[in-house]
Design a protein around this motif. Sequence first.
Motif, PDB file in Angstrom:
ATOM      1  N   GLY A  88       0.830  -1.196   0.000  1.00 23.32           N
ATOM      2  CA  GLY A  88       0.000   0.000   0.000  1.00 23.32           C
ATOM      3  C   GLY A  88       0.862   1.241   0.000  1.00 23.32           C
ATOM      4  N   HIS A  89       0.211   2.378  -0.047  1.00 25.95           N
ATOM      5  CA  HIS A  89       0.905   3.666  -0.138  1.00 25.95           C
ATOM      6  C   HIS A  89       1.983   3.792   0.931  1.00 25.95           C
ATOM      7  N   GLU A 105      -3.542   5.735  -3.505  1.00 27.55           N
ATOM      8  CA  GLU A 105      -4.512   4.971  -2.719  1.00 27.55           C
ATOM      9  C   GLU A 105      -5.795   4.644  -3.462  1.00 27.55           C
ATOM     10  N   THR A 118      -9.434   0.695  -4.765  1.00 29.62           N
ATOM     11  CA  THR A 118      -8.071   1.028  -4.412  1.00 29.62           C
ATOM     12  C   THR A 118      -7.181   0.936  -5.644  1.00 29.62           C
ATOM     13  N   VAL A 120      -2.829   1.601  -6.667  1.00 31.84           N
ATOM     14  CA  VAL A 120      -1.497   2.053  -6.277  1.00 31.84           C
ATOM     15  C   VAL A 120      -0.633   2.224  -7.514  1.00 31.84           C
TER      16      VAL A 120
END
Length: 210
Positions: A88-89, A105, A118, A120
């Motif tokens: 994730g971020h 995100e 979501t 990325v």
Amino acid sequence: MELTKKRHACIRLEKDGRRLVIDPGVFSEEDAHTGAEALLVTHEHPDHFDEARLRAALEAGPAVELWTLRSVAERIAPAFPGRVHTVGHGDTFTAAGFEVQVHGELHAVIHPDIPRVTNVGYLVDGTVFHPGDALTVPGHPVETLMLPVHAPWNKISEVIDYVREVGPRRAIDIHDALLTELARPIYDNQIGALGGAEHARMTPGDSWRL
């Protein structure tokens, strides 16, 4: 590093004989993932995530690993313990010898009535940034921006402003399977003239040494 453009949103990066592939979706060539040690997926939409293809790649190559967000990982990970990594971020990791930073995100807004998933983006070796389906600004210098040039969620003014905000040395088109050849010169001229960076369009299968 060698960059090879595959169809639509898929690219392959090769360095020291090792390969990393981002977003081999249903619009990409059947063999887009072949020979890759590392597979990266930006989000769950099928033009970026082909579940059957990724399962086949992991089954065929015991050393192949996948990095992706939770919504994709949950569908793949149970069958391949230890080889599917959720990111994730803000995360960083090493894949096939490449150093990768994760930025972003959420998927860009397609329509207010459609829930956002979501999404990325991946900054590889501090050089190449693939944002997936979003206009994420990574907050780091970018030499080569993989530019989502045409999608149901964007318009050319946003694309031009995105290039300006990221400020890369060059922007190379991706997410272009729905863009007709008739329209390509318009995009080439306007992004090239107004984006403030070198703008390039690669034919699928072509490679560029960075």
